[in-house]
Design a protein around this motif. Structure first.
Motif, PDB file in Angstrom:
ATOM      1  N   MET A   1       7.882   2.752 -60.017  1.00  0.00           N
ATOM      2  CA  MET A   1       6.852   3.175 -59.075  1.00  0.00           C
ATOM      3  C   MET A   1       7.224   4.534 -58.480  1.00  0.00           C
ATOM      4  SD  MET A   1       5.528  -0.206 -57.042  1.00  0.00           S
ATOM      5  CE  MET A   1       7.059  -1.124 -56.956  1.00  0.00           C
ATOM      6  N   GLN A   2       6.203   5.280 -58.144  1.00  0.00           N
ATOM      7  CA  GLN A   2       6.350   6.651 -57.676  1.00  0.00           C
ATOM      8  C   GLN A   2       6.782   6.710 -56.212  1.00  0.00           C
ATOM      9  OE1 GLN A   2       5.920   9.372 -59.751  1.00  0.00           O
ATOM     10  NE2 GLN A   2       6.813  10.440 -58.031  1.00  0.00           N
ATOM     11  N   LYS A   3       7.690   7.637 -55.897  1.00  0.00           N
ATOM     12  CA  LYS A   3       8.094   7.894 -54.520  1.00  0.00           C
ATOM     13  C   LYS A   3       7.146   8.928 -53.919  1.00  0.00           C
ATOM     14  CE  LYS A   3      12.979   7.026 -55.394  1.00  0.00           C
ATOM     15  NZ  LYS A   3      14.348   7.593 -55.350  1.00  0.00           N
ATOM     16  N   TYR A   4       7.014   8.873 -52.600  1.00  0.00           N
ATOM     17  CA  TYR A   4       6.173   9.818 -51.875  1.00  0.00           C
ATOM     18  C   TYR A   4       6.960  10.418 -50.723  1.00  0.00           C
ATOM     19  CZ  TYR A   4       1.938   8.482 -54.340  1.00  0.00           C
ATOM     20  OH  TYR A   4       0.994   8.287 -55.308  1.00  0.00           O
ATOM     21  N   GLU A   5       6.703  11.715 -50.454  1.00  0.00           N
ATOM     22  CA  GLU A   5       7.412  12.419 -49.392  1.00  0.00           C
ATOM     23  C   GLU A   5       6.455  12.837 -48.286  1.00  0.00           C
ATOM     24  OE1 GLU A   5      10.352  16.265 -48.772  1.00  0.00           O
ATOM     25  OE2 GLU A   5       9.300  16.023 -50.672  1.00  0.00           O
ATOM     26  N   CYS A   6       6.892  12.657 -47.040  1.00  0.00           N
ATOM     27  CA  CYS A   6       6.127  13.140 -45.889  1.00  0.00           C
ATOM     28  C   CYS A   6       6.262  14.660 -45.848  1.00  0.00           C
ATOM     29  CB  CYS A   6       6.678  12.514 -44.605  1.00  0.00           C
ATOM     30  SG  CYS A   6       5.856  13.126 -43.115  1.00  0.00           S
ATOM     31  N   VAL A   7       5.132  15.365 -45.848  1.00  0.00           N
ATOM     32  CA  VAL A   7       5.171  16.824 -45.847  1.00  0.00           C
ATOM     33  C   VAL A   7       5.529  17.371 -44.469  1.00  0.00           C
ATOM     34  CG1 VAL A   7       3.553  17.024 -47.776  1.00  0.00           C
ATOM     35  CG2 VAL A   7       2.684  17.063 -45.432  1.00  0.00           C
ATOM     36  N   ILE A   8       5.498  16.527 -43.447  1.00  0.00           N
ATOM     37  CA  ILE A   8       5.828  16.960 -42.093  1.00  0.00           C
ATOM     38  C   ILE A   8       7.343  16.950 -41.866  1.00  0.00           C
ATOM     39  CG2 ILE A   8       5.468  16.528 -39.621  1.00  0.00           C
ATOM     40  CD1 ILE A   8       2.857  17.217 -41.162  1.00  0.00           C
ATOM     41  N   CYS A   9       8.001  15.816 -42.195  1.00  0.00           N
ATOM     42  CA  CYS A   9       9.421  15.673 -41.848  1.00  0.00           C
ATOM     43  C   CYS A   9      10.358  15.477 -43.043  1.00  0.00           C
ATOM     44  CB  CYS A   9       9.611  14.520 -40.867  1.00  0.00           C
ATOM     45  SG  CYS A   9       9.426  12.871 -41.606  1.00  0.00           S
ATOM     46  N   GLY A  10       9.797  15.234 -44.237  1.00  0.00           N
ATOM     47  CA  GLY A  10      10.634  15.074 -45.415  1.00  0.00           C
ATOM     48  C   GLY A  10      11.059  13.652 -45.721  1.00  0.00           C
ATOM     49  N   TYR A  11      10.587  12.668 -44.928  1.00  0.00           N
ATOM     50  CA  TYR A  11      10.897  11.261 -45.201  1.00  0.00           C
ATOM     51  C   TYR A  11      10.390  10.893 -46.593  1.00  0.00           C
ATOM     52  CZ  TYR A  11      10.368   6.168 -45.061  1.00  0.00           C
ATOM     53  OH  TYR A  11      10.402   4.817 -45.357  1.00  0.00           O
ATOM     54  N   ILE A  12      11.214  10.183 -47.346  1.00  0.00           N
ATOM     55  CA  ILE A  12      10.818   9.733 -48.678  1.00  0.00           C
ATOM     56  C   ILE A  12      10.496   8.242 -48.622  1.00  0.00           C
ATOM     57  CG2 ILE A  12      11.540   9.413 -51.089  1.00  0.00           C
ATOM     58  CD1 ILE A  12      11.367  12.333 -50.464  1.00  0.00           C
ATOM     59  N   TYR A  13       9.257   7.892 -48.995  1.00  0.00           N
ATOM     60  CA  TYR A  13       8.906   6.478 -49.140  1.00  0.00           C
ATOM     61  C   TYR A  13       9.283   6.050 -50.548  1.00  0.00           C
ATOM     62  CZ  TYR A  13       6.631   2.081 -49.787  1.00  0.00           C
ATOM     63  OH  TYR A  13       6.419   0.750 -50.073  1.00  0.00           O
ATOM     64  N   ASP A  14      10.202   5.095 -50.648  1.00  0.00           N
ATOM     65  CA  ASP A  14      10.651   4.562 -51.928  1.00  0.00           C
ATOM     66  C   ASP A  14      10.122   3.137 -52.053  1.00  0.00           C
ATOM     67  OD1 ASP A  14      11.976   3.525 -54.125  1.00  0.00           O
ATOM     68  OD2 ASP A  14      13.943   4.271 -53.523  1.00  0.00           O
ATOM     69  N   PRO A  15       9.203   2.895 -53.007  1.00  0.00           N
ATOM     70  CA  PRO A  15       8.623   1.558 -53.154  1.00  0.00           C
ATOM     71  C   PRO A  15       9.671   0.467 -53.376  1.00  0.00           C
ATOM     72  CG  PRO A  15       7.520   3.110 -54.593  1.00  0.00           C
ATOM     73  CD  PRO A  15       8.669   3.836 -53.970  1.00  0.00           C
ATOM     74  N   ALA A  16      10.793   0.804 -53.999  1.00  0.00           N
ATOM     75  CA  ALA A  16      11.837  -0.195 -54.234  1.00  0.00           C
ATOM     76  C   ALA A  16      12.428  -0.701 -52.919  1.00  0.00           C
ATOM     77  CB  ALA A  16      12.938   0.393 -55.115  1.00  0.00           C
ATOM     78  N   GLU A  17      12.423   0.161 -51.903  1.00  0.00           N
ATOM     79  CA  GLU A  17      12.962  -0.208 -50.596  1.00  0.00           C
ATOM     80  C   GLU A  17      11.882  -0.663 -49.636  1.00  0.00           C
ATOM     81  OE1 GLU A  17      15.288   3.009 -49.046  1.00  0.00           O
ATOM     82  OE2 GLU A  17      16.476   3.172 -50.874  1.00  0.00           O
ATOM     83  N   GLY A  18      10.667  -0.137 -49.783  1.00  0.00           N
ATOM     84  CA  GLY A  18       9.594  -0.449 -48.847  1.00  0.00           C
ATOM     85  C   GLY A  18       9.915   0.104 -47.469  1.00  0.00           C
ATOM     86  N   ASP A  19       9.318  -0.495 -46.458  1.00  0.00           N
ATOM     87  CA  ASP A  19       9.565  -0.141 -45.057  1.00  0.00           C
ATOM     88  C   ASP A  19       9.520  -1.441 -44.261  1.00  0.00           C
ATOM     89  OD1 ASP A  19       9.887   1.131 -42.617  1.00  0.00           O
ATOM     90  OD2 ASP A  19       7.825   1.875 -42.530  1.00  0.00           O
ATOM     91  N   PRO A  20      10.498  -2.335 -44.499  1.00  0.00           N
ATOM     92  CA  PRO A  20      10.453  -3.671 -43.894  1.00  0.00           C
ATOM     93  C   PRO A  20      10.403  -3.671 -42.369  1.00  0.00           C
ATOM     94  CG  PRO A  20      12.507  -3.353 -45.130  1.00  0.00           C
ATOM     95  CD  PRO A  20      11.645  -2.145 -45.348  1.00  0.00           C
ATOM     96  N   ASP A  21      10.960  -2.646 -41.730  1.00  0.00           N
ATOM     97  CA  ASP A  21      10.911  -2.572 -40.269  1.00  0.00           C
ATOM     98  C   ASP A  21       9.483  -2.401 -39.752  1.00  0.00           C
ATOM     99  OD1 ASP A  21      13.654  -2.844 -40.180  1.00  0.00           O
ATOM    100  OD2 ASP A  21      14.037  -0.703 -39.915  1.00  0.00           O
TER     101      ASP A  21
END
Length: 53
Positions: free
Chosen positions: A1-21
């Motif tokens: 699955m494709q990763k996505y980056e926030c263009v504002i701060c550079g955070y990388i969303y990695d589908p393998a990790e998700g965002d469980p918090d």
């Protein structure tokens, strides 16, 4: 699955990790994240993310 980056701060969303918090389970594709989800670092919306090449 494709990763996505926030263009504002550079955070990388990695589908393998998700965002469980913030209620996004590991294995969740970016397209399947709820539309009201925001960047956990800066609060930017999904529209401020781009695919990482």
């Amino acid at each position: 699955m494709q990763k996505y980056e926030c263009v504002i701060c550079g955070y990388i969303y990695d589908p393998a990790e998700g965002d469980p918090d913030n209620g996004v389970d590991p294995g969740t594709a970016f397209a399947d994240i709820p539309d009201d989800w925001v960047c956990p670092l800066c609060g930017a919306g999904k529209e401020d993310f781009q695919e990482v090449e």
